[in-house]
Design a protein around this motif. Structure first.
Motif, PDB file in Angstrom:
ATOM      1  N   ARG A  48      10.620  23.194 -36.318  1.00 49.34           N
ATOM      2  CA  ARG A  48      10.325  24.507 -36.613  1.00 49.34           C
ATOM      3  C   ARG A  48       9.043  24.694 -37.633  1.00 49.34           C
ATOM      4  N   GLU A  49       9.386  23.643 -38.894  1.00 53.49           N
ATOM      5  CA  GLU A  49       8.343  23.668 -39.847  1.00 53.49           C
ATOM      6  C   GLU A  49       6.931  23.011 -39.410  1.00 53.49           C
TER       7      GLU A  49
ATOM      8  N   THR B 235      13.443  29.992 -45.039  1.00 53.10           N
ATOM      9  CA  THR B 235      13.714  28.493 -45.260  1.00 53.10           C
ATOM     10  C   THR B 235      14.101  28.390 -46.624  1.00 53.10           C
TER      11      THR B 235
ATOM     12  N   MET C 283      16.040  20.275 -36.075  1.00 51.88           N
ATOM     13  CA  MET C 283      15.698  21.459 -35.760  1.00 51.88           C
ATOM     14  C   MET C 283      14.559  22.191 -36.785  1.00 51.88           C
ATOM     15  N   GLN C 284      15.053  22.073 -37.882  1.00 50.38           N
ATOM     16  CA  GLN C 284      14.284  22.806 -38.917  1.00 50.38           C
ATOM     17  C   GLN C 284      13.006  22.045 -39.121  1.00 50.38           C
TER      18      GLN C 284
ATOM     19  N   ALA D 166       6.000  23.324 -36.052  1.00 53.08           N
ATOM     20  CA  ALA D 166       5.345  24.533 -35.501  1.00 53.08           C
ATOM     21  C   ALA D 166       4.482  25.594 -36.279  1.00 53.08           C
ATOM     22  N   HIS D 167       5.167  25.817 -37.369  1.00 48.37           N
ATOM     23  CA  HIS D 167       4.444  26.756 -38.158  1.00 48.37           C
ATOM     24  C   HIS D 167       3.567  26.108 -39.108  1.00 48.37           C
TER      25      HIS D 167
ATOM     26  N   ILE E 111      10.879  19.429 -29.193  1.00 45.33           N
ATOM     27  CA  ILE E 111      11.898  20.339 -29.135  1.00 45.33           C
ATOM     28  C   ILE E 111      12.709  19.747 -27.679  1.00 45.33           C
TER      29      ILE E 111
ATOM     30  N   PHE F 260       9.192  32.954 -42.250  1.00 43.72           N
ATOM     31  CA  PHE F 260       9.789  31.922 -41.800  1.00 43.72           C
ATOM     32  C   PHE F 260      10.175  30.946 -43.320  1.00 43.72           C
TER      33      PHE F 260
END
Length: 377
Positions: free
Chosen positions: A234-235, A57, A230-231, A237-238, A83, A53
């Motif tokens: 995701r970041e 990125t 959205m990025q 979440a990771h 989200i 991921f």
């Protein structure tokens, strides 16, 4: 004293210090180790996912440097939305953008009506009657026929097949007149009428173009902002996954340490011969594994400097716990090295040329030689 290239002691078949009466208990230890290995495999998959991921990125950030500094500043200031909220915001943006585009298309409709009301617009109002006019080569010359009535109908379509963007209509109106100019000779009436209407249409389009450009710019900024949001999701979440992996790795490390201590406590006292073989085996480790072995010694010996230029290891001075830890580690390291060498058909003789390794080996050999002169206890 055995030379450095002497055969490796048989750690694979050597008894690792647990009595035969405790075989059931040993099997329980193996099961626990298998469970830990399975957990490690799962964590490794998660780590690979996170790594991939952030790799993707990084590539995206490098390929889209435009406005990156502004985006980074906004990243610091903005709260990371969920989200669900992202989806809601996206729906609102789409609805607002569609409404603005409808207004632009309505204004374009005014321009189109003015063109269709021109006295020279009648040849372009309906599709070309190719058969009636005997234009047998029309479709060979004109790839995409178009007329003003078709454009009007598509603008008014309510079934979702209509135009979505004002530039689509603009392109089709130009196509009507360009087709006529392409098929008809330059000196013909139809060619002249099409050229005149195209020029008038261009003049009116220029009045609307600033609003179209402004809307497109706004739309682009909204999409870029949505992608950034959205990025960030995701970041986040990771990042959460990384924290969870870190906690789980800590738990695995704790379990391994507890298991190691339990096994070591069960081990019998190491004989003088085993200590001598262990010293020889340590000297045969790769540079990387040798440094790890020194770290094991340093764990229970605060004064031992594993990274010093000259290191002298007194095997007999080590605790039973340290000795058995070393024996387990050396066994796994040498077996793993031999398997790799067998699979590749090569060897790692270059490792023996390492200066630091030779110095450590000399120190071990020196100590072992001194101890070998003493009578066995």
């Amino acid at each position: 004293m055995e030379p450095i290239m002497a055969s490796i002691p048989d750690f694979g078949n050597a008894e690792m210090g647990i009595s035969k009466d405790n075989s059931a208990e040993a099997e329980q230890y193996r099961c626990r180790v298998d469970e830990i290995f399975q957990k490690v495999d799962e964590l490794e998959q998660k780590v690979n996912e996170v790594e991939q991921f952030y790799l993707n990125t990084s590539k995206k950030q490098q390929s889209s440097s435009k406005g990156s500094s502004i985006g980074k500043e906004r990243d610091k200031e903005r709260h990371i939305p969920s989200i669900k909220k992202q989806q809601q915001d996206a729906s609102r943006r789409e609805a607002a953008a569609a409404k603005r585009m409808q207004e632009l298309m309505r204004q374009f409709g005014t321009i189109l009506r003015q063109i269709t009301q021109h006295k020279w617009a009648w040849p372009f109002m309906q599709p070309v009657d190719v058969k009636g006019l005997g234009l047998h080569d029309y479709y060979e010359v004109i790839e995409k026929p178009m007329d003003l009535s078709t454009i009007k109908n598509q603008m008014e379509a309510k079934d979702g097949t209509g135009y979505k963007n004002v530039r689509e209509i603009f392109a089709d109106v130009r196509l009507v007149f360009n087709n006529a100019m392409k098929y008809n000779d330059e000196g013909s009436d139809v060619h002249l009428m099409a050229k005149t209407l195209l020029e008038k249409f261009g003049e009116k389009w220029q009045l609307l173009l600033p609003k179209v450009t402004e809307e497109e710019k706004k739309r682009e900024e909204e999409e870029a902002e949505a992608q950034l949001d959205m990025q960030r999701v995701r970041e986040a979440a990771h990042a959460k996954m990384v924290r969870e992996i870190s906690n789980e790795l800590y738990e695995v490390d704790t379990h391994l340490e507890q298991l190691r201590e339990t096994v070591v406590q069960k081990c019998r006292k190491m004989s003088t011969e085993e200590k001598r073989n262990l010293g020889t085996a340590i000297a045969r480790l790769s540079t990387e594994d040798l440094n790890k072995a020194l770290e094991i010694i340093a764990q229970n010996n605060p004064g031992f400097q594993a990274m010093a230029e000259e290191v002298e290891i007194d095997i007999d001075a080590q605790s039973e716990s340290t000795l058995w830890r070393l024996k387990f580690f050396v066994k796994d390291a040498l077996e793993g090295r031999d398997k790799n060498a067998a699979s590749t058909g090569g060897n790692n003789n270059n490792n023996h040329n390492n200066k630091r390794k030779k110095e450590i080996y000399d120190a071990i050999a020196k100590t072992a030689k001194k101890k070998s002169k003493k009578p066995s206890s």
